[in-house]
Design a protein around this motif. Structure first.
Motif, PDB file in Angstrom:
ATOM      1  N   GLN A   1      29.987 147.872  58.194  1.00 24.02           N
ATOM      2  CA  GLN A   1      29.503 146.637  58.821  1.00 24.02           C
ATOM      3  C   GLN A   1      28.734 146.907  60.113  1.00 24.02           C
ATOM      4  OE1 GLN A   1      33.231 144.539  59.122  1.00 24.02           O
ATOM      5  NE2 GLN A   1      33.226 143.991  56.938  1.00 24.02           N
ATOM      6  N   ALA A   2      28.878 148.098  60.663  1.00 30.45           N
ATOM      7  CA  ALA A   2      28.288 148.400  61.980  1.00 30.45           C
ATOM      8  C   ALA A   2      26.757 148.408  61.916  1.00 30.45           C
ATOM      9  CB  ALA A   2      28.787 149.762  62.449  1.00 30.45           C
ATOM     10  N   PRO A   3      26.110 147.407  62.539  1.00 34.77           N
ATOM     11  CA  PRO A   3      24.645 147.366  62.485  1.00 34.77           C
ATOM     12  C   PRO A   3      24.002 148.478  63.307  1.00 34.77           C
ATOM     13  CG  PRO A   3      25.495 145.642  63.917  1.00 34.77           C
ATOM     14  CD  PRO A   3      26.678 146.309  63.323  1.00 34.77           C
ATOM     15  N   GLU A   4      24.819 149.138  64.154  1.00 38.33           N
ATOM     16  CA  GLU A   4      24.297 150.261  64.959  1.00 38.33           C
ATOM     17  C   GLU A   4      23.777 151.371  64.046  1.00 38.33           C
ATOM     18  OE1 GLU A   4      27.296 148.903  65.175  1.00 38.33           O
ATOM     19  OE2 GLU A   4      27.594 148.204  67.229  1.00 38.33           O
TER      20      GLU A   4
ATOM     21  N   SER B   1      32.979 149.875  52.210  1.00 44.44           N
ATOM     22  CA  SER B   1      32.476 149.406  53.509  1.00 44.44           C
ATOM     23  C   SER B   1      33.578 149.605  54.558  1.00 44.44           C
ATOM     24  CB  SER B   1      31.997 147.957  53.461  1.00 44.44           C
ATOM     25  OG  SER B   1      31.235 147.704  54.651  1.00 44.44           O
ATOM     26  N   LYS B   2      33.208 149.365  55.811  1.00 42.09           N
ATOM     27  CA  LYS B   2      34.146 149.670  56.909  1.00 42.09           C
ATOM     28  C   LYS B   2      34.139 148.538  57.932  1.00 42.09           C
ATOM     29  CE  LYS B   2      32.453 154.435  56.484  1.00 42.09           C
ATOM     30  NZ  LYS B   2      30.995 154.340  56.341  1.00 42.09           N
ATOM     31  N   LEU B   3      35.316 148.255  58.449  1.00 38.51           N
ATOM     32  CA  LEU B   3      35.471 147.213  59.471  1.00 38.51           C
ATOM     33  C   LEU B   3      35.064 147.770  60.836  1.00 38.51           C
ATOM     34  CD1 LEU B   3      36.812 144.291  59.964  1.00 38.51           C
ATOM     35  CD2 LEU B   3      38.726 145.619  60.884  1.00 38.51           C
ATOM     36  N   HIS B   4      34.192 147.068  61.535  1.00 37.74           N
ATOM     37  CA  HIS B   4      33.792 147.480  62.892  1.00 37.74           C
ATOM     38  C   HIS B   4      34.990 147.323  63.843  1.00 37.74           C
ATOM     39  CE1 HIS B   4      31.569 147.690  66.634  1.00 37.74           C
ATOM     40  NE2 HIS B   4      30.442 147.956  65.960  1.00 37.74           N
ATOM     41  N   PRO B   5      35.184 148.255  64.787  1.00 40.17           N
ATOM     42  CA  PRO B   5      36.363 148.135  65.669  1.00 40.17           C
ATOM     43  C   PRO B   5      36.350 146.879  66.542  1.00 40.17           C
ATOM     44  CG  PRO B   5      34.911 149.916  66.402  1.00 40.17           C
ATOM     45  CD  PRO B   5      34.419 149.485  65.043  1.00 40.17           C
TER      46      PRO B   5
ATOM     47  N   PHE C   1      37.925 149.684  51.433  1.00 43.77           N
ATOM     48  CA  PHE C   1      37.643 149.103  52.745  1.00 43.77           C
ATOM     49  C   PHE C   1      38.357 149.989  53.770  1.00 43.77           C
ATOM     50  CE2 PHE C   1      37.841 144.938  55.435  1.00 43.77           C
ATOM     51  CZ  PHE C   1      36.582 145.182  55.948  1.00 43.77           C
ATOM     52  N   LEU C   2      37.582 150.516  54.711  1.00 39.12           N
ATOM     53  CA  LEU C   2      38.126 151.434  55.717  1.00 39.12           C
ATOM     54  C   LEU C   2      38.109 150.777  57.090  1.00 39.12           C
ATOM     55  CD1 LEU C   2      36.091 154.673  54.754  1.00 39.12           C
ATOM     56  CD2 LEU C   2      38.435 154.132  54.091  1.00 39.12           C
ATOM     57  N   LEU C   3      39.065 151.128  57.925  1.00 42.93           N
ATOM     58  CA  LEU C   3      38.937 150.824  59.360  1.00 42.93           C
ATOM     59  C   LEU C   3      38.004 151.903  59.911  1.00 42.93           C
ATOM     60  CD1 LEU C   3      42.656 150.039  60.350  1.00 42.93           C
ATOM     61  CD2 LEU C   3      40.906 148.507  59.396  1.00 42.93           C
ATOM     62  N   HIS C   4      36.858 151.486  60.452  1.00 48.31           N
ATOM     63  CA  HIS C   4      35.830 152.464  60.841  1.00 48.31           C
ATOM     64  C   HIS C   4      36.304 153.362  61.991  1.00 48.31           C
ATOM     65  CE1 HIS C   4      31.150 152.897  60.899  1.00 48.31           C
ATOM     66  NE2 HIS C   4      31.730 154.059  61.071  1.00 48.31           N
ATOM     67  N   TYR C   5      36.937 152.743  62.972  1.00 44.49           N
ATOM     68  CA  TYR C   5      37.506 153.476  64.128  1.00 44.49           C
ATOM     69  C   TYR C   5      38.814 152.815  64.514  1.00 44.49           C
ATOM     70  CZ  TYR C   5      33.062 155.835  64.978  1.00 44.49           C
ATOM     71  OH  TYR C   5      31.943 156.609  64.844  1.00 44.49           O
ATOM     72  N   PRO C   6      39.738 153.576  65.098  1.00 48.16           N
ATOM     73  CA  PRO C   6      40.985 152.946  65.531  1.00 48.16           C
ATOM     74  C   PRO C   6      40.773 151.959  66.685  1.00 48.16           C
ATOM     75  CG  PRO C   6      40.921 155.281  66.175  1.00 48.16           C
ATOM     76  CD  PRO C   6      39.753 155.040  65.273  1.00 48.16           C
TER      77      PRO C   6
ATOM     78  N   SER D   1      39.031 155.661  58.913  1.00 54.00           N
ATOM     79  CA  SER D   1      38.020 156.641  59.268  1.00 54.00           C
ATOM     80  C   SER D   1      38.148 156.953  60.756  1.00 54.00           C
ATOM     81  CB  SER D   1      36.634 156.042  58.982  1.00 54.00           C
ATOM     82  OG  SER D   1      35.631 156.920  59.407  1.00 54.00           O
ATOM     83  N   ASN D   2      37.924 158.198  61.112  1.00 58.10           N
ATOM     84  CA  ASN D   2      37.932 158.621  62.521  1.00 58.10           C
ATOM     85  C   ASN D   2      39.290 158.436  63.197  1.00 58.10           C
ATOM     86  OD1 ASN D   2      35.089 159.377  62.699  1.00 58.10           O
ATOM     87  ND2 ASN D   2      34.683 157.189  62.449  1.00 58.10           N
ATOM     88  N   PHE D   3      40.365 158.342  62.412  1.00 55.65           N
ATOM     89  CA  PHE D   3      41.704 158.369  63.003  1.00 55.65           C
ATOM     90  C   PHE D   3      42.048 159.826  63.249  1.00 55.65           C
ATOM     91  CE2 PHE D   3      44.250 154.269  62.276  1.00 55.65           C
ATOM     92  CZ  PHE D   3      43.112 153.469  62.313  1.00 55.65           C
ATOM     93  N   ASP D   4      42.594 160.137  64.440  1.00 54.90           N
ATOM     94  CA  ASP D   4      42.977 161.531  64.675  1.00 54.90           C
ATOM     95  C   ASP D   4      44.353 161.789  64.049  1.00 54.90           C
ATOM     96  OD1 ASP D   4      44.984 160.725  66.470  1.00 54.90           O
ATOM     97  OD2 ASP D   4      43.734 161.040  68.243  1.00 54.90           O
ATOM     98  N   VAL D   5      44.810 163.037  64.143  1.00 57.51           N
ATOM     99  CA  VAL D   5      46.035 163.411  63.439  1.00 57.51           C
ATOM    100  C   VAL D   5      47.233 162.601  63.944  1.00 57.51           C
ATOM    101  CG1 VAL D   5      47.647 165.326  63.103  1.00 57.51           C
ATOM    102  CG2 VAL D   5      45.203 165.668  62.734  1.00 57.51           C
TER     103      VAL D   5
END
Ligand code: NAP
Length: 318
Positions: free
Chosen positions: A75-78, A107-111, A138-143, A181-185
């Motif tokens: 979803q991130a238009p960036e 697709s991914k949810l914008h934080p 559907f992914l969480l794009h960033y935490p 996505s982009n979740f650290d360990v």
């Protein structure tokens, strides 16, 4: 590792029916799938659509015509044009190129949209943009928000609230699989303790210099499918490299010459043999087709070891 991959991913397939200009298509069945912990099959190779701008619809159309069935957007238009991915998907489905069931759309949810109700509303916006009535993933794009990404907007909730919404959306049949996505360990471990539905897919950056072993091992131990982004090395350009160190490394070029493949095919094949799903992006029709042609041949242990040895050793920035 290779044996495991061959068995679980069913890699097979003959030479492609693709011309040097990228026209023609590969049989999508030859590319192989993995079965996720949600029970749904996901193709091993997909088409990445970040940074394609106005080219997004055309490049996605070429990818679908070449035989890609997994398309990665957000979803991130960036970075993404989800609406143009939708334009290409609508046209491909209308032309009879595939059925909806044969496609795998992520697709991914914008934080900035974290929060239970907001996450559910944003899923509806993706479905509208993409012209479909469910998402495959559907992914969480960033935490969380970082830098100026959220433009000063205070999210209505945290990733934990969004995760509960994703679990509900999956139960309601609006999304077939969910992930992050982009979740650290540490965040992945917290998610493991906290989730009622465990993630099916974890998308993170991995390439030959930055192989992300710890997160990959965690995913393997939990039966979460690891999906690599920027396997071709484009993240290094953002870290100050003038040319892509992945595709120009001497070992990658040597193995490519030996195997009669391109450097891109070699590093994609390396990732697949490590059990990763890959989603290379290209705006060039011939390279789009080339990046899909990574089944039906393998890298031997010597080549895998040579590439493994590059982890943690990126060339110095010139
Ligand atoms: N979850 C996240 O936060 C996140 C972050 C980044 C990316 N992603 C996803 O992962 C996808 C892939 O990552 P990416 O877009 O960063 O880049 P990438 O796939 O690593 O690399 C793309 C670059 O490689 C070039 N290229 C493609 N195929 C090539 C080939 N066969 N030979 C030589 N050069 C080639 C492309 O140029 P040409 O266009 O000229 O071919 C482009 O400059 C994204 O599109 C996106 O869907 C997700």
């Amino acid at each position: 590792m290779l044996e495991r991959c061959k068995e679980s991913c069913g890699l097979c397939g003959d030479s492609p029916a693709i011309g040097a200009d990228g026209t023609g298509s590969l049989d999508p069945r030859a590319i192989g799938n993995v079965v996720l912990n949600s029970g749904h099959a996901m193709p091993l190779v997909g088409f990445g659509t970040a940074g394609l701008g106005d080219m997004t619809a055309t490049a996605t159309k070429w990818a679908l015509q070449a035989g890609y069935r997994l398309v990665d957007t957000a979803q991130a238009p960036e970075w993404y044009r989800e609406d143009l991915v939708g334009e290409a998907i609508r046209a491909f489905l209308a032309s009879g190129g595939a059925t909806r069931e044969e496609l795998f759309i992520t697709s991914k949810l914008h934080p900035r949209d974290h929060g239970a109700e907001r996450a559910k509303a944003m899923l509806e916006s993706s479905l509208t943009n993409l012209g479909v009535d469910y998402l495959d993933l559907f992914l969480l794009h960033y935490p969380a928000c970082w830098g100026t990404l959220c433009g000063g907007v205070e999210p209505q909730g945290t990733w934990r609230d969004s995760w509960r919404a994703l679990e509900e959306l999956q139960r309601a049949g609006k999304v077939r699989s969910i992930g992050v996505s982009n979740f650290d360990v540490n965040e992945l471990r917290e998610l493991a303790e906290w989730a009622r539905v465990e993630p099916a897919v974890v998308q993170r950056n991995s390439d030959i210099f930055s192989a992300d072993k710890e997160a990959r091992q965690l995913c393997e131990s939990k039966r979460w499918q690891y999906e690599a982004y920027s396997s071709l090395g484009s993240q290094w350009l953002m870290r100050g490299h003038r040319e892509n160190p992945v595709l120009t490394h001497a070992d990658v070029k040597r193995i490519a010459r030996k195997k009669g493949k391109s450097p891109a095919q070699v590093v994609l094949r390396w990732a697949i043999q490590h059990g990763q799903i890959v989603i290379p992006r290209s705006s060039n029709r011939a390279r789009i087709a080339e990046n899909l042609d990574v089944a039906g041949w393998t890298l031997g242990d010597d080549d895998m070891f040579a590439l493994d040895a590059l982890d943690g050793h990126p060339p110095f920035v010139q």
